[in-house]
Write a protein that holds these residues in place. Structure first.
Motif, PDB file in Angstrom:
ATOM      1  N   UNK A 376      -8.955  25.865   1.959  1.00  0.00           N
ATOM      2  CA  UNK A 376     -10.214  25.389   2.525  1.00  0.00           C
ATOM      3  C   UNK A 376     -10.041  23.961   3.023  1.00  0.00           C
ATOM      4  N   UNK A 377     -11.010  23.498   3.791  1.00  0.00           N
ATOM      5  CA  UNK A 377     -10.933  22.159   4.388  1.00  0.00           C
ATOM      6  C   UNK A 377     -11.376  21.119   3.356  1.00  0.00           C
ATOM      7  N   UNK A 378     -10.454  20.230   3.011  1.00  0.00           N
ATOM      8  CA  UNK A 378     -10.740  19.178   2.037  1.00  0.00           C
ATOM      9  C   UNK A 378     -10.525  17.809   2.675  1.00  0.00           C
ATOM     10  N   UNK A 379     -11.578  17.022   2.676  1.00  0.00           N
ATOM     11  CA  UNK A 379     -11.531  15.624   3.118  1.00  0.00           C
ATOM     12  C   UNK A 379     -11.440  14.771   1.858  1.00  0.00           C
ATOM     13  N   UNK A 380     -10.422  13.926   1.748  1.00  0.00           N
ATOM     14  CA  UNK A 380     -10.235  13.074   0.569  1.00  0.00           C
ATOM     15  C   UNK A 380     -10.121  11.620   1.001  1.00  0.00           C
ATOM     16  N   UNK A 381     -10.727  10.732   0.219  1.00  0.00           N
ATOM     17  CA  UNK A 381     -10.759   9.315   0.589  1.00  0.00           C
ATOM     18  C   UNK A 381     -10.524   8.443  -0.637  1.00  0.00           C
ATOM     19  N   UNK A 382      -9.695   7.406  -0.476  1.00  0.00           N
ATOM     20  CA  UNK A 382      -9.587   6.328  -1.446  1.00  0.00           C
ATOM     21  C   UNK A 382      -9.774   5.010  -0.711  1.00  0.00           C
ATOM     22  N   UNK A 383     -10.439   4.055  -1.350  1.00  0.00           N
ATOM     23  CA  UNK A 383     -10.726   2.775  -0.718  1.00  0.00           C
ATOM     24  C   UNK A 383      -9.495   1.876  -0.723  1.00  0.00           C
ATOM     25  N   UNK A 384      -9.350   1.096   0.363  1.00  0.00           N
ATOM     26  CA  UNK A 384      -8.234   0.166   0.524  1.00  0.00           C
ATOM     27  C   UNK A 384      -8.733  -1.117   1.182  1.00  0.00           C
ATOM     28  N   UNK A 385      -7.974  -2.211   1.070  1.00  0.00           N
ATOM     29  CA  UNK A 385      -8.364  -3.435   1.784  1.00  0.00           C
ATOM     30  C   UNK A 385      -8.206  -3.275   3.295  1.00  0.00           C
ATOM     31  N   UNK A 386      -9.039  -4.002   4.022  1.00  0.00           N
ATOM     32  CA  UNK A 386      -9.023  -3.915   5.492  1.00  0.00           C
ATOM     33  C   UNK A 386      -8.032  -4.920   6.061  1.00  0.00           C
ATOM     34  N   UNK A 387      -6.756  -4.610   5.910  1.00  0.00           N
ATOM     35  CA  UNK A 387      -5.684  -5.477   6.401  1.00  0.00           C
ATOM     36  C   UNK A 387      -4.845  -4.758   7.460  1.00  0.00           C
ATOM     37  N   UNK A 388      -5.447  -3.832   8.159  1.00  0.00           N
ATOM     38  CA  UNK A 388      -4.699  -3.001   9.085  1.00  0.00           C
ATOM     39  C   UNK A 388      -4.150  -3.720  10.292  1.00  0.00           C
ATOM     40  N   UNK A 389      -4.648  -4.924  10.575  1.00  0.00           N
ATOM     41  CA  UNK A 389      -4.112  -5.708  11.689  1.00  0.00           C
ATOM     42  C   UNK A 389      -2.987  -6.635  11.248  1.00  0.00           C
ATOM     43  N   UNK A 390      -2.720  -6.678   9.931  1.00  0.00           N
ATOM     44  CA  UNK A 390      -1.691  -7.578   9.409  1.00  0.00           C
ATOM     45  C   UNK A 390      -0.490  -6.827   8.848  1.00  0.00           C
ATOM     46  N   UNK A 391      -0.649  -5.548   8.566  1.00  0.00           N
ATOM     47  CA  UNK A 391       0.455  -4.780   7.999  1.00  0.00           C
ATOM     48  C   UNK A 391       0.318  -3.316   8.370  1.00  0.00           C
ATOM     49  N   UNK A 392       1.436  -2.648   8.467  1.00  0.00           N
ATOM     50  CA  UNK A 392       1.451  -1.224   8.779  1.00  0.00           C
ATOM     51  C   UNK A 392       1.737  -0.439   7.509  1.00  0.00           C
ATOM     52  N   UNK A 393       1.119   0.710   7.430  1.00  0.00           N
ATOM     53  CA  UNK A 393       1.357   1.608   6.299  1.00  0.00           C
ATOM     54  C   UNK A 393       2.524   2.520   6.651  1.00  0.00           C
ATOM     55  N   UNK A 394       3.646   2.300   5.973  1.00  0.00           N
ATOM     56  CA  UNK A 394       4.806   3.130   6.207  1.00  0.00           C
ATOM     57  C   UNK A 394       4.701   4.418   5.389  1.00  0.00           C
ATOM     58  N   UNK A 395       5.557   5.350   5.710  1.00  0.00           N
ATOM     59  CA  UNK A 395       5.497   6.671   5.091  1.00  0.00           C
ATOM     60  C   UNK A 395       5.566   6.580   3.566  1.00  0.00           C
ATOM     61  N   UNK A 396       6.393   5.663   3.046  1.00  0.00           N
ATOM     62  CA  UNK A 396       6.523   5.544   1.592  1.00  0.00           C
ATOM     63  C   UNK A 396       5.217   5.073   0.956  1.00  0.00           C
ATOM     64  N   UNK A 397       4.502   4.157   1.642  1.00  0.00           N
ATOM     65  CA  UNK A 397       3.238   3.669   1.103  1.00  0.00           C
ATOM     66  C   UNK A 397       2.163   4.749   1.150  1.00  0.00           C
ATOM     67  N   UNK A 398       2.144   5.509   2.224  1.00  0.00           N
ATOM     68  CA  UNK A 398       1.198   6.629   2.313  1.00  0.00           C
ATOM     69  C   UNK A 398       1.475   7.623   1.194  1.00  0.00           C
ATOM     70  N   UNK A 399       2.750   7.920   0.973  1.00  0.00           N
ATOM     71  CA  UNK A 399       3.126   8.859  -0.081  1.00  0.00           C
ATOM     72  C   UNK A 399       2.681   8.354  -1.453  1.00  0.00           C
ATOM     73  N   UNK A 400       2.829   7.057  -1.698  1.00  0.00           N
ATOM     74  CA  UNK A 400       2.397   6.479  -2.974  1.00  0.00           C
ATOM     75  C   UNK A 400       0.896   6.624  -3.161  1.00  0.00           C
ATOM     76  N   UNK A 401       0.129   6.344  -2.107  1.00  0.00           N
ATOM     77  CA  UNK A 401      -1.324   6.490  -2.196  1.00  0.00           C
ATOM     78  C   UNK A 401      -1.728   7.932  -2.477  1.00  0.00           C
ATOM     79  N   UNK A 402      -1.090   8.859  -1.791  1.00  0.00           N
ATOM     80  CA  UNK A 402      -1.422  10.267  -2.004  1.00  0.00           C
ATOM     81  C   UNK A 402      -1.092  10.697  -3.425  1.00  0.00           C
ATOM     82  N   UNK A 403      -0.005  10.173  -3.970  1.00  0.00           N
ATOM     83  CA  UNK A 403       0.365  10.521  -5.343  1.00  0.00           C
ATOM     84  C   UNK A 403      -0.608   9.940  -6.357  1.00  0.00           C
ATOM     85  N   UNK A 404      -1.079   8.704  -6.113  1.00  0.00           N
ATOM     86  CA  UNK A 404      -2.056   8.125  -7.039  1.00  0.00           C
ATOM     87  C   UNK A 404      -3.382   8.881  -6.972  1.00  0.00           C
TER      88      UNK A 404
END
Length: 525
Positions: A376-404
């Motif tokens: 089924x369609x699942x939308x999941x959200x976790x809050x993060x700081x709004x620093x998207x113009x100062x740093x990029x989320x690399x694959x390893x960081x995305x993977x860490x967030x998904x695991x947490x």
């Protein structure tokens, strides 16, 4: 062809659509310029393996705002869209699977809280709900649906002869501290403290007035058949029927200012197209406005500190098992204060995040549609700081967030079996690209401190002829608030430039498609 009495609306998000409908219904010529290929703004939709997801707002509240918007165009939202009232507002889980539902029926919620935490906490909720209603009633006309006040004008609107009403809204208390007066159970403070995140803020820093969200939800929560995207599409189609021209896929790169008048005179788009307009409504984040009008941006360090929450959003096909989920389900972290300290003080992803799920194939109570089986369609959200113009989320960081996120769900009793190749992931850097100037902040500036409510700009822009609308201006973020900001901007514009023409555009009923009208009106697409 546009003339100098054309009103330009920059952005086809909720506020831009609301302003366009209001103005066109009153007889104004309106051209909407939208950078994306379709309307909606943050009411965005993504596709995963052929399945469409609402990837922004998922419900409608404050229905009276939309009733008025459609009525201004001679329509009824109940006839234009299929709205389904939610019987369960949200389900909440803590470590070990302890669960509590908030119901549309307040008596059901009182009984649920009594079963969950005891009679004393249920009585605390009864008092909290009454004070939430009182706060909403005090602020609805004096602040929410009014031009941006300051503390003095708000006091006058409420009435200096009603000091009890002023004190009732607890203007100087934080939401978290105020909740301590109602609930001894930390889990309930956590649950109702989450209302601060509805405007991208921390419950430990936000004013207690945000308790009014509890009453907003008690007034009704609706899902829209076809998703929230259907609301954006219907409003855009209605605007076209009223004579509005939409130009998609060509971002505005400059708001032109006439030096002799020191007022706006038009816009220029990324492809070099020009549109003359002496009145412009800007439906974008105010953080991006300096670049468009050619003034220096604010101090970047201060701007970053004032930003609201960003997020990691995952839209995926999954099979949930374990505890039963509703349409909206929240899985709380063990240490709420530490979570917000990580985001707002240390500017890092929390190691133990609260996770919000929207099960988009389920009704409010969690029942799957008839015949639905498998993923089924699942939308999941976790809050993060709004620093998207100062740093990029690399694959390893995305993977860490998904695991947490996965770990928190499991601690609270849920397992999600998902195909990692069937997911759409949006991180703060992507949000920063989607919404220029924001750094990925999804709600404008954070509502921290008692003066935060007065810090958002009002509908009058910094240049004559320029008006502001959207979630980063008064009265704040969220679909109904953005719609109200569009209304306020349109009303301010109309007050500044009353319409002299008497003929109004005729609404086309029954049949011309949005695509056909737009294709003819917008050769730049």
């Amino acid at each position: 062809m546009a003339t100098d009495d054309t009103v330009a609306v920059i952005g086809a998000g909720m506020a831009g659509l609301a302003a366009a409908v209001r103005l066109a219904a009153a007889g104004y010529r309106v051209v909407v310029l939208e950078a994306q290929a379709e309307p909606g703004g943050k009411m965005r939709r993504v596709e995963v393996a052929g399945h469409g997801f609402d990837a922004g707002p998922t419900v409608l509240t404050m229905k009276w705002v939309f009733d008025a918007l459609f009525a201004a165009a001679g329509r009824s939202i109940d006839q234009e869209l299929s709205l389904v009232p939610s019987t369960v507002i949200a389900r909440h889980y803590w470590r070990g699977g302890a669960a509590l539902d908030l119901h549309a029926d307040q008596q059901e919620t009182i009984r649920a809280i009594a079963d969950f935490a005891g009679r004393r906490e249920a009585e605390g909720y009864r008092r909290f709900a009454a004070d939430s209603r009182r706060t909403f009633e005090v602020l609805k006309d004096s602040f929410i649906d009014a031009s941006r006040p300051n503390p003095v004008s708000l006091s006058r609107r409420i009435g200096l002869a009603r000091p009890g009403a002023l004190l009732a809204i607890k203007p100087f208390a934080t939401l978290w501290s105020a909740l301590g007066g109602y609930f001894a159970d930390a889990r309930l403070r956590q649950l109702f403290g989450r209302y601060a995140t509805y405007c991208g803020s921390s419950p430990y820093l936000s004013p207690a007035t945000l308790m009014l969200v509890a009453h907003v939800e008690q007034e009704g929560v609706w899902t829209v058949q076809g998703g929230i995207r259907a609301l954006a599409q219907r409003l855009a189609a209605l605007a076209v029927e009223l004579g509005v021209e939409f130009r998609y896929g060509d971002a505005v790169s400059e708001i032109v200012i006439d030096p002799s008048r020191r007022a706006v005179s038009g816009v220029v788009t990324r492809t070099g197209r020009k549109l003359d307009a002496r009145q412009i409504i800007y439906n974008g984040d105010v953080a991006a406005l300096p670049r468009l009008i050619g003034v220096p941006p604010p101090d970047p360090v201060r701007a970053q500190a004032q930003r609201s929450l960003s997020a990691l959003v995952s839209c995926s096909l999954a099979e949930p098992s374990g505890v039963p989920i509703a349409h909206h389900t929240v899985f709380f972290s063990d240490d709420y204060e530490r979570e917000f300290e990580a985001i707002f003080k240390r500017r890092e992803a929390p190691s133990d995040p609260t996770v919000y799920l929207c099960a988009q194939d389920r009704d409010a109570a969690g029942r799957l549609s008839a015949g639905h089986a498998g993923t089924e369609r699942i939308y999941a959200l976790m809050n993060l700081p709004a620093d998207g113009d100062r740093r990029r989320f690399h694959e390893s960081e995305v993977s860490t967030c998904l695991k947490t996120m996965e770990h928190r769900l499991e601690l609270n009793g849920l397992t999600l079996s998902m195909n990692p190749t069937a997911a759409d992931i949006t991180t703060p850097d992507r949000f920063a690209t989607l919404y220029p100037g924001t750094g990925g902040a999804l709600y404008g500036m954070a509502s921290h401190g008692w003066m935060a409510s007065f810090a958002r700009p009002g509908s009058e822009g910094p240049v004559p002829g320029l008006y502001l609308a959207g979630g980063s201006v008064h009265p704040g973020p969220g679909l109904p608030m953005a719609a109200l900001s569009g209304k306020l901007a349109a009303e301010r514009l109309m007050a500044d430039r009353p319409l002299t023409r008497r003929s109004l555009p005729a609404a086309i009923t029954g049949g011309m498609s949005t695509e056909r009208v737009n294709a003819g009106a917008s050769p730049s697409r």
